[in-house]
Design a protein around this motif. Structure first.
Motif, PDB file in Angstrom:
ATOM      1  N   PRO A 233      -9.357  29.870 -46.549  1.00 15.98           N
ATOM      2  CA  PRO A 233      -8.268  28.989 -45.940  1.00 15.98           C
ATOM      3  C   PRO A 233      -8.962  27.887 -45.343  1.00 15.98           C
ATOM      4  CG  PRO A 233      -7.416  31.003 -45.745  1.00 15.98           C
ATOM      5  CD  PRO A 233      -8.934  31.351 -46.012  1.00 15.98           C
ATOM      6  N   SER A 234      -9.934  28.140 -44.338  1.00 20.12           N
ATOM      7  CA  SER A 234     -10.686  27.188 -43.620  1.00 20.12           C
ATOM      8  C   SER A 234     -11.539  26.249 -44.205  1.00 20.12           C
ATOM      9  CB  SER A 234     -11.140  27.578 -42.286  1.00 20.12           C
ATOM     10  OG  SER A 234     -12.191  28.647 -42.421  1.00 20.12           O
ATOM     11  N   LYS A 235     -11.990  26.837 -45.649  1.00 18.02           N
ATOM     12  CA  LYS A 235     -13.321  26.306 -46.177  1.00 18.02           C
ATOM     13  C   LYS A 235     -13.042  25.374 -47.104  1.00 18.02           C
ATOM     14  CE  LYS A 235     -16.112  28.823 -43.602  1.00 18.02           C
ATOM     15  NZ  LYS A 235     -16.428  28.273 -42.549  1.00 18.02           N
ATOM     16  N   GLY A 236     -13.962  24.334 -47.821  1.00 18.45           N
ATOM     17  CA  GLY A 236     -13.338  23.399 -48.786  1.00 18.45           C
ATOM     18  C   GLY A 236     -12.881  22.370 -48.229  1.00 18.45           C
ATOM     19  N   ILE A 237     -12.438  21.617 -49.273  1.00 20.86           N
ATOM     20  CA  ILE A 237     -11.502  20.260 -49.058  1.00 20.86           C
ATOM     21  C   ILE A 237     -10.180  20.704 -49.783  1.00 20.86           C
ATOM     22  CG2 ILE A 237     -11.324  17.787 -49.631  1.00 20.86           C
ATOM     23  CD1 ILE A 237     -14.548  18.146 -49.850  1.00 20.86           C
ATOM     24  N   THR A 238      -9.015  20.154 -49.433  1.00 19.98           N
ATOM     25  CA  THR A 238      -7.611  20.302 -50.038  1.00 19.98           C
ATOM     26  C   THR A 238      -7.122  18.860 -50.136  1.00 19.98           C
ATOM     27  OG1 THR A 238      -7.192  22.359 -48.863  1.00 19.98           O
ATOM     28  CG2 THR A 238      -5.604  21.165 -49.591  1.00 19.98           C
ATOM     29  N   PHE A 239      -6.615  18.564 -51.210  1.00 17.72           N
ATOM     30  CA  PHE A 239      -6.261  17.298 -51.367  1.00 17.72           C
ATOM     31  C   PHE A 239      -4.806  17.282 -52.077  1.00 17.72           C
ATOM     32  CE2 PHE A 239      -5.601  13.852 -54.827  1.00 17.72           C
ATOM     33  CZ  PHE A 239      -5.337  12.837 -54.406  1.00 17.72           C
ATOM     34  N   VAL A 240      -3.917  16.805 -51.653  1.00 17.17           N
ATOM     35  CA  VAL A 240      -2.595  16.721 -51.773  1.00 17.17           C
ATOM     36  C   VAL A 240      -2.101  15.509 -52.519  1.00 17.17           C
ATOM     37  CG1 VAL A 240      -0.211  17.278 -51.196  1.00 17.17           C
ATOM     38  CG2 VAL A 240      -2.070  18.520 -49.788  1.00 17.17           C
ATOM     39  N   ARG A 241      -1.648  15.380 -53.658  1.00 13.93           N
ATOM     40  CA  ARG A 241      -1.129  14.391 -54.483  1.00 13.93           C
ATOM     41  C   ARG A 241       0.153  13.790 -53.880  1.00 13.93           C
ATOM     42  NH1 ARG A 241      -2.344  14.739 -60.769  1.00 13.93           N
ATOM     43  NH2 ARG A 241      -0.479  15.974 -60.776  1.00 13.93           N
ATOM     44  N   ASN A 242       0.573  12.695 -54.384  1.00  9.41           N
ATOM     45  CA  ASN A 242       2.126  12.131 -53.835  1.00  9.41           C
ATOM     46  C   ASN A 242       3.030  12.920 -54.542  1.00  9.41           C
ATOM     47  OD1 ASN A 242       0.917  10.064 -52.511  1.00  9.41           O
ATOM     48  ND2 ASN A 242       1.000   8.567 -54.353  1.00  9.41           N
ATOM     49  N   ASP A 243       2.963  13.727 -55.392  1.00  8.18           N
ATOM     50  CA  ASP A 243       4.112  14.620 -56.221  1.00  8.18           C
ATOM     51  C   ASP A 243       3.790  15.911 -55.396  1.00  8.18           C
ATOM     52  OD1 ASP A 243       1.766  15.338 -57.245  1.00  8.18           O
ATOM     53  OD2 ASP A 243       2.261  15.180 -59.308  1.00  8.18           O
ATOM     54  N   ALA A 244       3.122  15.909 -54.412  1.00 11.24           N
ATOM     55  CA  ALA A 244       3.143  17.320 -53.711  1.00 11.24           C
ATOM     56  C   ALA A 244       2.351  18.503 -54.576  1.00 11.24           C
ATOM     57  CB  ALA A 244       4.552  17.857 -53.347  1.00 11.24           C
ATOM     58  N   LYS A 245       1.575  17.884 -55.290  1.00 11.80           N
ATOM     59  CA  LYS A 245       0.714  19.116 -56.180  1.00 11.80           C
ATOM     60  C   LYS A 245      -0.603  19.148 -55.288  1.00 11.80           C
ATOM     61  CE  LYS A 245      -0.757  20.622 -60.441  1.00 11.80           C
ATOM     62  NZ  LYS A 245      -0.717  20.520 -61.899  1.00 11.80           N
ATOM     63  N   LYS A 246      -1.034  20.235 -55.067  1.00 13.93           N
ATOM     64  CA  LYS A 246      -2.145  20.489 -54.036  1.00 13.93           C
ATOM     65  C   LYS A 246      -3.538  20.858 -54.736  1.00 13.93           C
ATOM     66  CE  LYS A 246      -1.528  23.723 -51.052  1.00 13.93           C
ATOM     67  NZ  LYS A 246      -1.508  24.947 -50.115  1.00 13.93           N
ATOM     68  N   PHE A 247      -4.616  20.344 -54.574  1.00 15.24           N
ATOM     69  CA  PHE A 247      -5.661  20.696 -55.181  1.00 15.24           C
ATOM     70  C   PHE A 247      -6.637  21.100 -54.168  1.00 15.24           C
ATOM     71  CE2 PHE A 247      -3.640  17.521 -57.839  1.00 15.24           C
ATOM     72  CZ  PHE A 247      -3.971  18.036 -59.244  1.00 15.24           C
ATOM     73  N   MET A 248      -7.380  22.245 -54.246  1.00 11.55           N
ATOM     74  CA  MET A 248      -8.319  22.852 -53.556  1.00 11.55           C
ATOM     75  C   MET A 248      -9.783  22.651 -54.141  1.00 11.55           C
ATOM     76  SD  MET A 248      -6.112  25.639 -51.651  1.00 11.55           S
ATOM     77  CE  MET A 248      -6.872  26.910 -52.293  1.00 11.55           C
TER      78      MET A 248
END
Length: 186
Positions: free
Chosen positions: A10-25
């Motif tokens: 959970p603390s590693k990597g990059i999390t990107f949240v789009r405007n439609d609330a879809k989460k990309f890790m």
């Protein structure tokens, strides 16, 4: 949604949240950079070879298998029971053994025709570049070398060293027809 398909802490990597609330890790910066350059599309995931989506679409990983469903998270609270936990742990080990065995079989089936394809590709390469090969084939060259060695051995066995009463220098010369000529040296 994991872009690379590999589970990260959970603390590693990059999390990107789009405007439609879809989460990309993203597990590493390589993944994030590639998606940033190519855009966040399903087509992008099928093109990039390092994603799980590409590997599944290309048939490089198992898609349909009952052991994959065991690993899915279930958000159902269960009351703690010691026996239940023990059986669950045993089942987890057994499922991982079964999955490993099935993955080995899947890999062997996927790689089954590789040797034949590689041989065919090698034959095609030799046929196309035959002009680069030497005129004498390796088998013929080896046969000629073996023949020369056997002739040399025969010559050594046939000619006993001369018994001289006094010291006299002699030389032996091999003839083309296979004979030996002895010469006196003054």
């Amino acid at each position: 949604m994991l872009m690379s398909g590999y589970i990260t802490d959970p603390s590693k990597g990059i999390t990107f949240v789009r405007n439609d609330a879809k989460k990309f890790m993203f597990c590493r910066s390589k993944c994030h950079k590639n998606v940033r350059e190519n855009g966040l599309h399903v087509d992008t995931m099928l093109i990039l070879k390092w994603t799980k989506a590409f590997r599944k679409a290309a048939g490089k990983e198992m898609v349909v298998d009952s052991t994959l469903q065991f690993a899915a998270r279930r958000n159902v609270p269960v009351r703690y029971n010691r026996d239940h936990v023990a059986t669950t742990l045993k089942a987890m080990q057994r499922v991982s053994e079964i999955r490993a065995k099935r993955e080995r079989v899947f890999y062997k089936n996927r790689m089954a025709g590789n040797k034949e394809r590689e041989k065919a590709a090698n034959r095609k390469l030799v046929a196309e570049n035959e002009h680069l090969l030497p005129k004498i084939r390796a088998s013929e060259r080896m046969a000629a070398e073996a023949e020369q060695e056997s002739l040399a051995e025969d010559l050594e066995q046939e000619v006993p060293p001369p018994k001289l009463k006094r010291k006299q220098k002699t030389k032996q010369r091999l003839l083309v027809n296979g004979g030996v000529e002895e010469m006196d040296v003054d």
